[in-house]
Design an enzyme around this catalytic site. Structure first.
Site, PDB file in Angstrom:
ATOM      1  N   LYS A  30      -6.864  19.224  12.241  1.00 28.83           N
ATOM      2  CA  LYS A  30      -7.864  20.282  12.339  1.00 28.83           C
ATOM      3  C   LYS A  30      -7.930  20.836  13.760  1.00 28.83           C
ATOM      4  O   LYS A  30      -7.853  22.050  13.969  1.00 28.83           O
ATOM      5  CB  LYS A  30      -9.225  19.721  11.915  1.00 28.83           C
ATOM      6  N   ARG A 101     -17.051  17.831  13.882  1.00 28.31           N
ATOM      7  CA  ARG A 101     -16.149  17.639  12.737  1.00 28.31           C
ATOM      8  C   ARG A 101     -15.107  16.566  13.009  1.00 28.31           C
ATOM      9  O   ARG A 101     -14.662  16.391  14.132  1.00 28.31           O
ATOM     10  CB  ARG A 101     -15.438  18.967  12.432  1.00 28.31           C
ATOM     11  N   GLY A 110     -12.412  15.390   3.010  1.00 29.02           N
ATOM     12  CA  GLY A 110     -13.688  14.875   2.532  1.00 29.02           C
ATOM     13  C   GLY A 110     -13.925  13.392   2.768  1.00 29.02           C
ATOM     14  O   GLY A 110     -14.946  12.855   2.355  1.00 29.02           O
ATOM     15  N   MET A 112     -14.113  11.765   5.752  1.00 33.16           N
ATOM     16  CA  MET A 112     -14.950  11.451   6.905  1.00 33.16           C
ATOM     17  C   MET A 112     -16.074  12.485   7.008  1.00 33.16           C
ATOM     18  O   MET A 112     -16.204  13.341   6.167  1.00 33.16           O
ATOM     19  CB  MET A 112     -14.100  11.405   8.160  1.00 33.16           C
ATOM     20  N   ARG A 374      -4.564  24.510   7.160  1.00 32.98           N
ATOM     21  CA  ARG A 374      -3.630  23.375   7.078  1.00 32.98           C
ATOM     22  C   ARG A 374      -2.617  23.672   5.995  1.00 32.98           C
ATOM     23  O   ARG A 374      -2.845  24.536   5.136  1.00 32.98           O
ATOM     24  CB  ARG A 374      -4.370  22.082   6.756  1.00 32.98           C
ATOM     25  N   HIS A 492      10.233  -6.902 -16.439  1.00 32.27           N
ATOM     26  CA  HIS A 492      11.179  -6.410 -17.435  1.00 32.27           C
ATOM     27  C   HIS A 492      10.721  -5.075 -18.007  1.00 32.27           C
ATOM     28  O   HIS A 492      11.466  -4.098 -18.056  1.00 32.27           O
ATOM     29  CB  HIS A 492      11.345  -7.441 -18.560  1.00 32.27           C
ATOM     30  N   SER A 800      28.919  -3.926  -4.729  1.00 30.22           N
ATOM     31  CA  SER A 800      27.717  -3.243  -5.179  1.00 30.22           C
ATOM     32  C   SER A 800      26.549  -4.159  -4.846  1.00 30.22           C
ATOM     33  O   SER A 800      26.487  -5.296  -5.315  1.00 30.22           O
ATOM     34  CB  SER A 800      27.794  -2.993  -6.681  1.00 30.22           C
ATOM     35  N   CYS A 867      22.815  -0.946  -6.378  1.00 36.54           N
ATOM     36  CA  CYS A 867      22.455  -0.692  -7.765  1.00 36.54           C
ATOM     37  C   CYS A 867      21.134  -1.346  -8.135  1.00 36.54           C
ATOM     38  O   CYS A 867      20.780  -1.441  -9.280  1.00 36.54           O
ATOM     39  CB  CYS A 867      23.554  -1.170  -8.706  1.00 36.54           C
ATOM     40  N   TYR A 887      27.607   5.145  -2.137  1.00 35.24           N
ATOM     41  CA  TYR A 887      26.748   5.684  -3.184  1.00 35.24           C
ATOM     42  C   TYR A 887      25.518   4.815  -3.407  1.00 35.24           C
ATOM     43  O   TYR A 887      25.475   3.659  -2.987  1.00 35.24           O
ATOM     44  CB  TYR A 887      27.523   5.833  -4.502  1.00 35.24           C
TER      45      TYR A 887
END
Ligand code: ADP
Ligand code: MG
Ligand code: MG
Length: 909
Positions: A30, A101, A110, A112, A374, A492, A800, A867, A887
């Protein structure tokens, strides 16, 4: 912390400022933007900002010392405001009023506190009334001030959560006595009375006298803003958003401007583009004769700023054009000049910041002031559209467009979503972990086979389980969504659901599942099988009943963003996929190969599981081979499907990995069925199941330990993979198989498996009269494999990183049991994040770096990928880029996220 010398307070006003937009760390968002607006000629009332460092000092050395430390600078800066406004703080004739502020580095809307109209007392208010010739306004400002100050600084709060705000209670009483409905009908005398009643209530309930001295008020307010950094909701918000406590808040003190001075005054909030859709249309809300939070507080119905917006709004509300124009006119109609100026300035601000702006403004008697700007918060869809629009409009370059998008927010675009309007009326039952995003609703079922049955009968179902197991896979696939009472983000249910792109809420501890009665109980509420529930996998909320969903549509902007990513990225993105369907979904999202195909998921279909169980029951290698021969054709077909779906791209198949006991039933009924199917006694089955049970299955007979003890399994799988490849090649396809040996910790484990694979390959190629180029590699998922990577790479053609197991074994945390202590660890900050979600770069990352380096020291062209679940997590993807991996591989719905993160890693370099 050593006290820093130097500047703690930065002034702004009248087109000049000591701060700048890029000083948000010191001045908060701000304060930094108020300074910047001054510098670019946007009208802002003068003021000053106390730095975030002072907030930290406040918590370090305490109130008194901090006040002493900044007293001179604050007084000098106050003079600065007085000079620019030609008013005097606390003066009885020509008073200056202030707002105090809060403002942190990251926007915490909102969270604080803010205090308006500061500097009033019984004398000053009279001066203000006389000077403005508007006593009602003066007393309205006064009562607002006492109310805000009483709440924030003097902490007169409701006594219990049932009680309404004590100040509002007093206002209600006064209105009632007077027989009016709205605040605006209160007259000067009533407002005067309110001030007195407010002060009495404060004294009575807090024992403290309301301060009359404006300077005392100012210090009280400044320190209250620092205090609000540590209020409960600010702490919670920081936790959710990952904002560090050390950042602190700045305090901005500035001259008040008044939107409550009559019909030529107003206040409002506006956006340079639509924050929900991203559409490039100016929009916002305003109120005549109002102040501060009135627009958002909902006491009066705010009106639309633009005429088009106003008409659209009236349409939605079912309000006639006539009524709209008289009762709810747009600012464009009611204050055309102010509107034009506002529109010009919002355009200017967006052009300056080159991003969508969220702005606050006030009109005081025909003069427009900006109070805040902002970069606006936005939905995932808006995020992509705005970035691509700004790029097309020439406001930002390609790299900036990539950086502007937050990878995880792409998720919102890919999954079905709840209809927002109906969501508001839904009844929330409980919350669990947002395991797999999206929205789903359906009828409760408790068993996987029921899920399948109900689905076939045309029902939509939600599978509700304590937890899921591999046996539930088919049922999970048929369910709309999955809810589990136990298990974490890598349970799972969570992993599989994410893989399927299916909505899942896991670990909803308040859900008591009674399989016998086929009911769940949540906080005393009972839901039966067949009743509807709805899940929001994006935030973990669970609702009663059916909330309509809508499919997410992929926009052209999304496709354009993905193309842009490909242009800059080095890291390739593959997918984890076990079925052709998953592979196709991923390839539509741009995956260039399969990084992990878990073959065990293929064994759970009816006939396959029987053959699998025959193999497990077999007494010797011959018996196993007979059973495996039955599995071979199934496996071959499965692989053909995958190679076809990923034609031309590598497909990395992992050999059988889980312990065998996962393939046998553990309940009596299941064992009876199995005995019938196999034609053996239940006793035999029981014994075999018992003999398979292990104390630590995750560290037991699994991975390549299976292949090394039962090489015929490896041989069969190799044969299936390579036969599939040969047959497809003959049909004109271009398969690139990779065969991966799991759970290697010792080079000899790999060597032995490799020998079996190569021998079987030679046989297959001889039979087929055809050779296929294929690679044999390994997973690096045991710390010892990373430590001895140079040995392993003399044989393995690629690595991998299986970071799920690697994390499990590096930390020694069982990933299936982490739910019992992880929340406490996070709470106590022993862990910053769940290491199964976000790659632990310090520990596990070190092993990855080491393994890559050692591996490439003996085999420079060694291909390395990842992976684990981390392959789709942005910060982990960025780590993989830095580690020089070739990758990452992730579940299909994570592919766009990984592509964006990979592109960001490349452009951030
Ligand atoms: P938040 O960070 O919660 O948005 P703000 O500090 O922006 O809090 O203040 C809330 C509201 O108070 C603003 O929207 C603005 O309308 C009003 N406000 C703040 N400072 C002033 C001022 N100097 N003059 C008039 N109104 C102000
Ligand atoms: Mg604000
Ligand atoms: Mg593993």
């Amino acid at each position: 912390m050593a006290m820093k010398d130097g500047k703690r307070v930065y002034t702004f006003g009248n087109g000049q400022a000591e701060g700048r937009a890029d000083m948000r760390n010191e001045l908060g968002g701000k304060g930094a933007n108020l300074a910047e607006m001054n510098l670019i000629g946007v009208p802002v009332p003068p003021g000053f900002t106390i730095t975030t460092d002072v907030c930290n000092e406040y918590y370090e050395i305490g109130h008194d010392k901090v006040v002493a430390l900044i007293k001179d600078e604050v007084e000098r800066s106050l003079k600065h405001i007085e000079n620019l406004t030609n008013q005097k703080f606390g003066d009885a004739e020509n008073p200056l009023l202030l707002s105090v502020r809060s403002g942190a580095r990251a926007s915490m809307p909102g969270m604080m506190d803010t205090i308006l109209n500061l500097g009033l007392n019984d004398t000053v208010v009279e001066g203000l009334a006389k000077k403005t010739g508007n006593p009602r306004f003066a007393y309205d400002a006064y009562r607002r001030f006492v109310q805000m100050y009483g709440d924030v600084v003097m902490e007169l709060k409701p006594a219990s959560k049932e009680e309404i705000d004590p100040f509002e209670e007093i206002i209600e009483k006064v209105k009632e006595e007077k027989g009016v409905n709205t605040d605006n009908e209160l007259e000067t005398e009533d407002l005067k009375k309110l001030v007195k009643l407010f002060k009495d209530a404060i004294l009575e309930r807090t024992g403290k006298q309301f301060p009359d001295d404006p300077i005392e008020q100012l210090w009280g307010a400044i320190c209250a803003v620092f205090d609000s950094w540590m209020n409960e909701r600010a702490i919670l918000y920081r936790k959710m958003e990952g904002i560090p406590q050390e950042w602190g808040t700045a305090v901005t003190v500035m001259a008040m401007v008044f939107g409550n001075m009559g019909e030529t005054s107003a206040t409002g909030v506006c956006f340079s583009r639509n924050a929900a859709t991203g559409e490039n249309v100016f929009n916002g809300e305003w109120l005549v004769n109002a102040q501060g939070e009135d627009v958002v507080a909902g006491i009066r119905t705010p009106q639309q700023i633009t005429l088009a917006g106003s008409r659209h709004w009236a349409d939605l509300q079912g309000i006639s054009e006539e009524e709209r124009a008289t009762k709810y006119p747009s600012m464009e109609e009611a204050m055309p000049d102010m509107y034009k100026e506002l529109d010009a300035l919002q355009t200017k601000l967006e052009e300056h910041y080159r991003d969508m702006q969220d702005m606050e403004f006030t009109v005081q008697e025909g003069k427009l002031w900006f109070l805040q700007t902002r970069n606006g918060k936005r939905t995932g869809a808006a995020m992509v559209k705005i970035a691509m629009d700004l790029l097309r409009e020439g406001n930002i370059d390609e790299k900036t467009a990539i950086k502007r998008c937050e990878p995880l927010k792409l998720d919102e675009l890919l999954h079905p979503v709840f209809n927002k309007e109906t969501l508001n009326q839904a009844k929330e039952l409980t919350r669990g972990l947002p395991a797999s995003p999206g929205a789903a609703c359906g009828q409760i079922v408790f068993f996987a086979d029921d899920a399948e049955k109900w689905h076939h009968d045309g029902h939509k179902v939600i599978l509700v389980r304590l937890e899921t197991s591999p046996e539930d896979l088919a049922g999970m696939a048929e369910a709309e969504g999955i809810l589990t009472a136990r298990g974490g983000m890598t349970s799972h249910a969570a992993v599989v659901a994410r893989g399927m792109g299916k909505c899942c809420v896991s670990g909803a501890g308040a859900v008591n599942v009674d399989y016998k009665k086929r009911i769940i109980e949540i906080d005393g509420q009972i839901l039966k099988e067949g009743e509807y529930i709805s899940l929001n996998g994006t935030n973990g909320h669970v609702y009663k009943g059916e909330i309509p969903t809508q499919a997410a549509e992929l926009s052209d902007d999304f496709a354009a963003l993905m193309d842009l990513c490909s242009k800059y990225t080095h890291l390739q993105v593959r997918t984890n996929a076990d079925t052709p369907h998953d592979a196709e979904v991923a390839s539509r999202f741009g995956a260039v190969g399969i990084g992990l195909c878990r073959t065990e998921h293929m064994f759970f279909d009816n006939e396959k599981i029987i053959a699998m169980r025959e193999m497990i029951l077999a007494e010797d290698a011959e018996g196993r081979e007979r059973a495996l021969a039955k599995l071979l054709p199934y496996q071959k077909e499965d692989f053909k499907g995958l190679f076809r779906a990923m034609n031309g791209y590598p497909v990395n198949v992992r050999l059988l990995d889980p312990p065998l006991h996962e393939f046998v039933p553990h309940d009596t009924l299941g064992q009876q069925t199995m005995a019938d199917q196999m034609g053996v006694s239940v006793e035999t089955i029981k014994q075999r199941v018992e003999s398979l049970s292990e104390h630590n299955p995750m560290l037991g007979h699994r991975g390549c330990r299976l292949g090394n003890t039962f090489p015929e399994i490896t041989a069969m799988q190799t044969r299936a993979i390579l036969m599939a490849a040969c047959e497809l090649k003959k049909e004109g396809f271009d398969p690139h198989p990779e065969i991966m040996v799991p759970l290697v910790g010792n080079v000899h484990e790999f060597e032995n498996q490799e020998r079996v694979i190569r021998a079987e390959a030679a046989k297959v190629f001889a039979e087929q009269g055809l050779e296929i180029t294929f690679k044999v590699g390994t997973m690096i998922e045991i710390p010892r494999a990373a430590l001895t990577a140079d040995k392993i790479a003399t044989h393995a053609e690629y690595f991998s990183f299986g970071t799920n197991d690697l994390t499990q074994m590096t930390f020694g945390y069982s990933r299936d049991d982490i739910a019992s202590f992880l929340p406490v660890y996070l709470e106590k900050k022993i862990l910053k994040v769940d290491p199964f979600q976000v790659l632990d770069q310090k520990g596990v990352g070190q092993l990855i770096n080491m393994a890559v380096e050692k591996g490439r020291s003996v085999r420079p062209e060694l291909k390395c990928g990842i992976c684990g679940e981390h392959g789709g997590e942005p910060s982990s993807v960025k780590f993989c880029h830095k580690a020089g991996l070739n990758y990452v591989s992730c579940s299909p719905f994570r592919v766009p996220i990984a592509r964006l993160a990979a592109a960001q890693a490349a452009v951030e370099e």
